[in-house]
Motif scaffolding. Structure first.
Motif, PDB file in Angstrom:
ATOM      1  N   SER A 236     -31.701   1.863  18.647  1.00 30.34           N
ATOM      2  CA  SER A 236     -33.015   2.050  19.235  1.00 30.34           C
ATOM      3  C   SER A 236     -34.043   2.323  18.146  1.00 30.34           C
ATOM      4  CB  SER A 236     -32.986   3.239  20.199  1.00 30.34           C
ATOM      5  OG  SER A 236     -34.293   3.614  20.549  1.00 30.34           O
TER       6      SER A 236
ATOM      7  N   TYR B  90     -36.394   4.198  18.459  1.00 29.33           N
ATOM      8  CA  TYR B  90     -36.765   5.608  18.592  1.00 29.33           C
ATOM      9  C   TYR B  90     -35.691   6.550  18.068  1.00 29.33           C
ATOM     10  CZ  TYR B  90     -40.651   4.130  21.478  1.00 29.33           C
ATOM     11  OH  TYR B  90     -41.807   3.548  21.920  1.00 29.33           O
ATOM     12  N   SER B  91     -34.607   6.017  17.527  1.00 26.08           N
ATOM     13  CA  SER B  91     -33.536   6.858  17.011  1.00 26.08           C
ATOM     14  C   SER B  91     -34.007   7.602  15.773  1.00 26.08           C
ATOM     15  CB  SER B  91     -32.308   6.010  16.660  1.00 26.08           C
ATOM     16  OG  SER B  91     -31.758   5.465  17.831  1.00 26.08           O
TER      17      SER B  91
ATOM     18  N   GLU C 212     -27.421   3.071  20.683  1.00 24.58           N
ATOM     19  CA  GLU C 212     -27.289   1.643  20.425  1.00 24.58           C
ATOM     20  C   GLU C 212     -27.091   0.905  21.742  1.00 24.58           C
ATOM     21  OE1 GLU C 212     -25.192   1.771  16.047  1.00 24.58           O
ATOM     22  OE2 GLU C 212     -23.896   1.678  17.795  1.00 24.58           O
TER      23      GLU C 212
END
Length: 77
Positions: free
Chosen positions: A25, A27-28, A36
């Motif tokens: 992602s 935003y990770s 994922e």
């Protein structure tokens, strides 16, 4: 998220195989806190924790995934 079916009506555990590579992602976090996602062979989506890849991924049918994404975007996550 009342629009999502109960687990017995389609399930949240992946029963089909992921066919695409898992992608992290956007935003990770940089500390390894990553989510994922991968497309499944039935057009759904598999979601897993990148730190625990041995654990069975969470699965969404295509319609469930689209509802989830629409809700997440509307909540400005």
């Amino acid at each position: 998220m009342a629009d999502l079916p109960d687990a017995h009506e389609g399930g949240y555990l992946v029963t089909s195989e992921a066919v695409g590579p898992y992608r992290k992602s956007s935003y990770s976090g940089q500390q390894g806190n990553c989510v994922e996602v991968a497309i499944t062979d039935d057009g759904g989506c598999a979601v897993r924790d990148s730190k625990d890849q041995a654990r069975r991924p969470l699965g969404f049918a295509r319609a469930q995934w689209q509802i989830f994404l629409a809700h997440a975007k509307s909540e400005a996550c």
